[in-house]
Design an enzyme around this catalytic site. Structure first.
Site, mmCIF file in Angstrom:
data_model
loop_
_atom_site.group_PDB
_atom_site.id
_atom_site.type_symbol
_atom_site.label_atom_id
_atom_site.label_comp_id
_atom_site.label_asym_id
_atom_site.label_seq_id
_atom_site.Cartn_x
_atom_site.Cartn_y
_atom_site.Cartn_z
ATOM 1 N N CYS A 1 -2.688 -2.690 8.765
ATOM 2 C CA CYS A 1 -2.349 -1.346 9.258
ATOM 3 C C CYS A 1 -1.916 -1.449 10.733
ATOM 4 C CB CYS A 1 -3.534 -0.412 9.125
ATOM 5 S SG CYS A 1 -4.364 -0.510 7.531
ATOM 6 N N CYS B 1 0.827 -1.212 0.000
ATOM 7 C CA CYS B 1 0.000 0.000 0.000
ATOM 8 C C CYS B 1 0.859 1.258 0.000
ATOM 9 C CB CYS B 1 -0.957 0.005 1.198
ATOM 10 S SG CYS B 1 -0.098 0.053 2.782
ATOM 11 N N ASP C 1 2.250 2.685 2.563
ATOM 12 C CA ASP C 1 2.173 3.471 3.799
ATOM 13 C C ASP C 1 3.464 3.352 4.610
ATOM 14 O OD1 ASP C 1 -0.311 3.994 2.926
ATOM 15 O OD2 ASP C 1 -1.384 3.156 4.629
ATOM 16 N N CYS D 1 -2.928 5.533 5.463
ATOM 17 C CA CYS D 1 -4.386 5.511 5.515
ATOM 18 C C CYS D 1 -4.893 5.846 6.925
ATOM 19 C CB CYS D 1 -4.883 4.137 5.095
ATOM 20 S SG CYS D 1 -4.590 2.895 6.358
HETATM 21 FE FE1 FES Z 1 -1.680 -0.042 4.286
HETATM 22 FE FE2 FES Z 1 -3.374 1.068 5.922
HETATM 23 S S1 FES Z 1 -3.732 0.570 3.843
HETATM 24 S S2 FES Z 1 -1.300 0.649 6.298
#
Ligand code: FES
Length: 128
Positions: free
Chosen positions: A104, A35, A37, A60
């Site tokens: 996450c 993702c 992040d 996110c």
């Molecule tokens: Fe990857 Fe939240 S979508 S940490």
């Protein structure tokens, strides 16, 4: 049922302990390649106790809420207690996360662990 719990929304809207500790005793940064992040955790540790913790999360809403909750869960705790923090505990403290957002909370666990490992490494180097 709402996708996100009240607690997730609360920590997303008003994240606790956001920021940087310039003279941190341990800093850990982790990321999720899928993702994109990124989470960075700063720890101040006095006599084996986490006296302060701050984070920066580029990610996110669930990642922000997870890092915020993780800081609350480890603040004032001993290093060994913080080392045993699991993503499950973070997700439970947030009253749950959707399955596809559980990674996450994993990122929060990994960021705390990375910062604690950095702290241990620095300590070992100092005592040489
Ligand atoms: Fe990857 Fe939240 S979508 S940490």
């Amino acid at each position: 049922m709402a996708l996100y719990s009240e607690k997730v929304m609360d920590h997303f809207r008003k994240p606790r302990n956001v920021g940087v500790i310039p003279d941190a005793d341990g800093v850990g940064q982790v990321g999720n390649a899928k993702c994109g992040d990124i989470m960075k955790m700063y720890l101040k540790i006095d006599d084996g106790i986490i006296s302060d913790v701050k984070f920066e999360t580029f990610g996110c809403g669930s990642a922000i809420a997870s890092s915020s909750m993780a800081t609350e869960l480890i603040k004032g705790k001993s290093v060994s207690e913080a080392l045993s923090l699991t993503n499950k505990a973070v997700a439970e403290a947030l009253d749950g996360l959707p399955d596809y957002k559980l990674h996450c909370s994993v990122l929060a666990e990994q960021a705390v662990r990375a910062a604690l490992e950095d702290y241990e490494t620095r300590r070992r180097e100092q005592s040489r």
